[in-house]
Design a protein around this motif. Structure first.
Motif, short mmCIF file in Angstrom:
data_model
loop_
_atom_site.label_atom_id
_atom_site.label_comp_id
_atom_site.label_asym_id
_atom_site.label_seq_id
_atom_site.Cartn_x
_atom_site.Cartn_y
_atom_site.Cartn_z
N ALA A 165 -8.42 7.15 18.35
CA ALA A 165 -8.13 5.71 18.27
C ALA A 165 -8.13 5.26 16.81
N GLY A 166 -9.05 5.80 16.01
CA GLY A 166 -9.09 5.46 14.59
C GLY A 166 -7.83 5.88 13.86
N LEU A 167 -7.36 7.10 14.15
CA LEU A 167 -6.14 7.58 13.51
C LEU A 167 -4.93 6.75 13.96
N LEU A 168 -4.91 6.39 15.24
CA LEU A 168 -3.81 5.55 15.74
C LEU A 168 -3.81 4.20 15.03
N TRP A 169 -4.99 3.61 14.92
CA TRP A 169 -5.13 2.29 14.29
C TRP A 169 -4.64 2.36 12.83
N PHE A 170 -5.08 3.40 12.13
CA PHE A 170 -4.69 3.62 10.74
C PHE A 170 -3.17 3.77 10.61
N GLY A 171 -2.62 4.66 11.43
CA GLY A 171 -1.19 4.91 11.37
C GLY A 171 -0.36 3.71 11.78
N TRP A 172 -0.94 2.87 12.64
CA TRP A 172 -0.21 1.72 13.17
C TRP A 172 0.14 0.71 12.08
N PHE A 173 -0.61 0.70 10.99
CA PHE A 173 -0.23 -0.18 9.88
C PHE A 173 1.11 0.25 9.29
N GLY A 174 1.33 1.58 9.26
CA GLY A 174 2.64 2.07 8.83
C GLY A 174 3.72 1.72 9.84
N PHE A 175 3.37 1.83 11.11
CA PHE A 175 4.29 1.54 12.22
C PHE A 175 4.74 0.08 12.16
N ASN A 176 3.79 -0.85 12.06
CA ASN A 176 4.09 -2.27 12.13
C ASN A 176 4.53 -2.86 10.79
N ALA A 177 3.66 -2.73 9.77
CA ALA A 177 4.01 -3.30 8.47
C ALA A 177 5.20 -2.55 7.88
N GLY A 178 5.29 -1.25 8.18
CA GLY A 178 6.41 -0.45 7.68
C GLY A 178 7.74 -0.88 8.24
N SER A 179 7.73 -1.48 9.44
CA SER A 179 8.97 -1.89 10.07
C SER A 179 9.69 -3.01 9.31
N ALA A 180 9.00 -3.62 8.35
CA ALA A 180 9.68 -4.57 7.46
C ALA A 180 10.67 -3.84 6.56
N LEU A 181 10.42 -2.56 6.31
CA LEU A 181 11.28 -1.68 5.51
C LEU A 181 11.39 -2.10 4.06
N THR A 182 10.59 -3.08 3.66
CA THR A 182 10.55 -3.48 2.27
C THR A 182 9.14 -3.98 1.99
N ALA A 183 8.60 -3.60 0.85
CA ALA A 183 7.21 -3.92 0.55
C ALA A 183 7.11 -5.34 0.02
N GLY A 184 6.95 -6.31 0.94
CA GLY A 184 6.95 -7.70 0.51
C GLY A 184 6.13 -8.58 1.43
N ALA A 185 6.53 -9.85 1.49
CA ALA A 185 5.74 -10.83 2.23
C ALA A 185 5.75 -10.57 3.74
N VAL A 186 6.90 -10.20 4.29
CA VAL A 186 6.96 -9.97 5.74
C VAL A 186 6.08 -8.79 6.13
N ALA A 187 6.10 -7.74 5.29
CA ALA A 187 5.26 -6.57 5.56
C ALA A 187 3.78 -6.96 5.48
N SER A 188 3.44 -7.76 4.49
CA SER A 188 2.03 -8.15 4.34
C SER A 188 1.57 -8.99 5.52
N ASN A 189 2.44 -9.91 5.97
CA ASN A 189 2.09 -10.72 7.14
C ASN A 189 1.93 -9.85 8.37
N ALA A 190 2.80 -8.83 8.50
CA ALA A 190 2.70 -7.93 9.65
C ALA A 190 1.38 -7.15 9.61
N PHE A 191 0.95 -6.81 8.42
CA PHE A 191 -0.33 -6.11 8.25
C PHE A 191 -1.48 -7.01 8.72
#
Lengths: 437, 112
Positions: free
Chosen positions: A211-237
């Motif tokens: 569960a810990g690894l899933l939670w950790f990886g999920w930040f890449g899954f969700n915030a990464g889906s912005a596909l650009t390192a910016g405000a939308v990604a940060s809000n998703a995080f």
């Protein structure tokens, strides 16, 4: 080559690696939940998903999802083989984006295995998950993930024609895996003794680590889906963290009320339920929307687990309750709490003055994804069951599927080493240490 | 010589060991076992489902002692394991024909 944004490229590659870690994490999450005699089979179903779906994706899967659309239904073969080193999409090399998306396809397939713990033969599972990727996942992913003009000029119909909102995969990943898992559980049938015999998790620390690894990886899954390192990604995080935190609390409190104790299995499931719920919404809601989604997911998913005992389907590790019901929860609530303010590409939901329009669109997306996944998965599983067979015989299941399918056992604690082929008493015999003679 | 076998609640093991050592018992064998007596099993609730647990965990204590102290060992074992509640366990005594110490070959009570 040109127009590459190195910051965004580094971000997408890093997020792709984070999402990759979710599949081994899932293997631990699921592996700890089954009984000791079937943990290797459980984890192998995730491992082989990396193998078989990874290859399908590179060879033609990515192309069918993100190639130029035929009537909004399926992409073309122009990216088959993924050798386009000089194609750049939105500042990021196509290959980086393709690897990010590969990890989504892999984890979605691996998720299904939780419905059929202890009883699925290895090669029929491998064949199923390969066929399922091509027949079920690729079209559905195309419909919702392929945005007009992003990679190709024409994208899929759910995202573009219908206008459904799904930031990181509530339909193609969560509802898809939940509905497909239900089909698998129904076609394969329940385990002998279920639900009267206790089938408790054999290794809860492994479940918590997963569960810990899933939670950790999920930040890449969700915030990464912005596909650009910016405000939308940060809000998703932020929304991802908020929802999972809220779900842990609401789940544990309800569990204590219902069963008398907050369990570690409940806590681990709660984190995943919150993450599932926020997945479609993470880039379109603010903190308060995330809080609502997380709280509700922690309650609804837990109640959905109880439903399987009433309805009598042996979804062994609760893929339906957590991913299916959690996905529906997130997509539906998005129709209420979506707000244009956090993302210019978003849309206002009912609570933000957008009316019922988005809610209706989301309901259609939920229904389409669930029906597509359930119907075709049931058909594929049924064909495999009727031709080469899907389940191990009952006596093999009682003796342990790890031994019969893989010739291994996860834990060699007995000094006699009576388990495992070719590892009898004599072959492992060693002299006692000197001081004991 | 007598083999005294006690099936007791797991948490009673420490008290049983102390009580038997006090009587001069020099060795014992313990194992984790599961089973049921007249009390049968019980039910547990986990992840929203109620399960019947048919086999309850217990500890089996086995000691071989000289006939002279057998009755006192049985009494001490029973006293140490008793809580007065259902599921305290059972103790039984069996006759032992012969005992041999592997290292020296001594036989009978000398081997205890």
């Amino acid at each position: 080559m040109g127009g590459i944004d190195t910051g965004d490229t580094a971000y997408v590659l890093g997020c792709a690696a984070l999402v990759m870690l979710m599949t081994p994490g899932l293997a631990f999450f699921y592996g700890g939940m089954v009984r000791a005699r079937s943990v290797l089979n459980m984890m192998m179903m995730s491992l082989v998903s990396l193998g078989v779906i990874g290859l399908i994706w590179v060879l033609f899967g990515f192309s069918l999802v993100f190639g130029d659309s035929h009537a909004g239904l399926i992409g073309g073969f122009e990216f088959a083989g993924l050798r386009q080193v000089d194609v750049v999409v939105g500042g990021v090399p196509l290959q980086a984006f393709a690897m990010f998306q590969l990890m989504f396809a892999v984890i979605t397939g691996a998720l299904l295995s939780g419905a059929i713990a202890d009883r699925a033969r290895f090669w029929p599972w491998t064949l199923f998950v390969a066929a399922w990727t091509v027949v079920v996942y690729l079209p559905l992913a195309h419909w919702i993930f392929s945005i007009d003009g992003a990679v190709s000029e024409h994208g899929g119909w759910l995202a573009n024609t219908l206008g459904a909102l799904d930031f990181a995969g509530g339909t193609a990943v969560e509802i898809n895996s939940g509905a497909s898992a239900l089909a698998l559980a129904l076609v394969l049938g329940k385990r002998p003794g279920w639900p009267h015999e206790p089938m408790r998790p054999h290794n809860l620390p492994a479940v918590l680590m997963g569960a810990g690894l899933l939670w950790f990886g999920w930040f890449g899954f969700n915030a990464g889906s912005a596909l650009t390192a910016g405000a939308v990604a940060s809000n998703a995080f932020v929304t991802t963290m908020t929802a999972s935190a809220a779900a842990v609390l609401s789940w544990l409190v309800l569990e204590h009320r219902l069963d008398g104790r907050p369990t570690s299995l409940g806590g681990a499931s709660a984190a995943v339920a919150g993450l599932v719920g926020i997945t479609p919404a993470c880039g379109y809601v603010d903190t308060f929307g995330a809080l609502l989604i997380g709280l509700v997911a922690g309650l609804v998913c837990q109640l959905a687990i109880r439903l399987k005992y009433r309805l009598g389907y042996d979804d062994s590790l609760d893929v339906v309750a957590i991913h299916g019901v959690g996905g529906v929860t997130g997509l539906a609530l998005l129709g209420l709490v979506s707000t244009h303010a956090v993302n210019p590409a978003g849309r206002d939901g009912l609570f933000y003055g957008g009316g019922f329009g988005l809610l209706g669109v989301q309901a259609v997306a939920i229904g389409v994804a669930a029906a597509w996944a359930f119907g075709l998965s049931a058909l594929l599983a049924w064909i495999i069951r009727r031709t080469i067979g899907f389940r191990v015989p009952e006596h093999v299941e009682a003796g342990g599927i790890d031994e019969s399918e893989h010739a291994e056992s996860a834990y060699e604690y007995s000094p006699l080493h009576t388990t495992g082929r070719g590892s009898g008493l004599l072959s492992r015999h060693t002299e006692p240490a000197e001081e004991h003679r | 010589m007598k083999l005294i076998t006690g099936i007791v609640k797991p948490f009673a093991l420490g008290d049983v060991k102390t009580a038997l050592e006090r009587l001069g018992v020099l060795g014992m064998t313990v194992s984790e076992v599961q089973g049921f007596g007249r009390q049968k099993g019980h039910t547990e609730v986990y992840r929203g489902a109620e399960y019947a647990v048919d086999f309850v965990p217990k500890v089996r204590v086995e000691v071989v002692v000289d006939d002279a102290i057998a009755d006192r060992v049985v009494d001490a074992l029973v006293d140490a394991a008793r809580t007065g509640k259902i599921g305290d366990g059972k103790v039984w005594v069996t006759h032992v024909e012969q005992v041999v110490r592997v290292r020296t070959g001594e036989r009978g009570p000398d081997a205890l």
